[in-house]
Design a protein around this motif. Structure first.
Motif, PDB file in Angstrom:
ATOM      1  N   CYS A   1       0.855  -1.182   0.000  1.00 57.76           N
ATOM      2  CA  CYS A   1       0.000   0.000   0.000  1.00 57.76           C
ATOM      3  C   CYS A   1       0.895   1.237   0.000  1.00 57.76           C
ATOM      4  CB  CYS A   1      -0.920   0.014   1.221  1.00 57.76           C
ATOM      5  SG  CYS A   1      -2.289   1.198   1.059  1.00 57.76           S
TER       6      CYS A   1
ATOM      7  N   PRO B   1       3.828   2.832  -8.116  1.00 51.46           N
ATOM      8  CA  PRO B   1       4.228   1.473  -8.473  1.00 51.46           C
ATOM      9  C   PRO B   1       5.741   1.258  -8.532  1.00 51.46           C
ATOM     10  CG  PRO B   1       3.118   2.568 -10.313  1.00 51.46           C
ATOM     11  CD  PRO B   1       2.993   3.456  -9.137  1.00 51.46           C
TER      12      PRO B   1
ATOM     13  N   ASP C   1      -1.902   1.555  -5.710  1.00 46.25           N
ATOM     14  CA  ASP C   1      -1.268   1.832  -6.997  1.00 46.25           C
ATOM     15  C   ASP C   1      -0.814   3.277  -7.175  1.00 46.25           C
ATOM     16  OD1 ASP C   1      -1.680  -0.850  -7.752  1.00 46.25           O
ATOM     17  OD2 ASP C   1      -3.759  -0.386  -8.241  1.00 46.25           O
TER      18      ASP C   1
END
Length: 183
Positions: free
Chosen positions: A150, A172, A169
């Protein structure tokens, strides 16, 4: 996504990155990279019962209620590195560490101007620093060996706890780099 929909480990990693971002925020902006080992609190207490004397009561209670509860241990004396990537390539964790987290500040630009960044590194840095659409952000990423992760992002121009974006996301590349320290 609401917390109720998350699996227990995903919820734990989400909680720990939010806690870490808040913790780092107390030091203000223009801070160095912060690196944390993540351990399951219950497992750490099992391995070292004397830890119960050093942890707050609410952490002990949380670990008793949630076997996936995570405790973050900040790493001091990090190796010298000229970039975040170089630093993370130097870090490896023992099996007793269940995950890792990094909180770092970055300057970001809108995607539509990224192709305008000069190729020369020094010129690019000055160009980015003077760009009217630049934003300073604090980005945190937490990754577990089991694959859950996370991120948390706070913008300097919206510097409040209720303005922190949280989700899997958001960064990333940072998630991938932090995850590589666990391999």
């Amino acid at each position: 996504m609401t917390d109720e929909l998350l699996e227990p480990r995903s919820l734990s990693v989400r909680r720990v990155i939010v806690e870490l971002e808040r913790h780092v925020a107390t030091a203000g902006w223009d801070a160095p990279v912060r690196v944390f080992a993540l351990v399951k609190t219950a497992g750490a207490l099992e391995r070292d019962p004397s830890l119960a004397n050093r942890l707050p009561t609410e952490v002990i209670t949380a670990a008793q209620e949630d076997p996936d509860h995570l405790t973050a241990v900040e790493q001091e004396g990090l190796p010298q590195a000229s970039t975040l990537e170089e630093l993370l390539h130097q870090i490896a964790w023992p099996e007793s560490v269940d995950g890792s987290a990094v909180v770092v500040e970055r300057t970001v630009l809108p995607p539509e101007v990224e192709n305008q960044i000069p190729d020369d590194a020094e010129i690019a840095a000055a160009w980015i620093d003077s760009h009217p659409d630049r934003r300073d952000v604090r980005i945190g990423a937490a990754v577990l060996r089991t694959g859950e992760y996370c991120c948390a992002v706070r913008a300097r121009d919206h510097d409040s706890e209720d303005s922190v974006a949280v989700g899997p996301d958001l960064a990333p590349g940072l998630v991938e780099a932090v995850g590589a320290t666990l391999e």
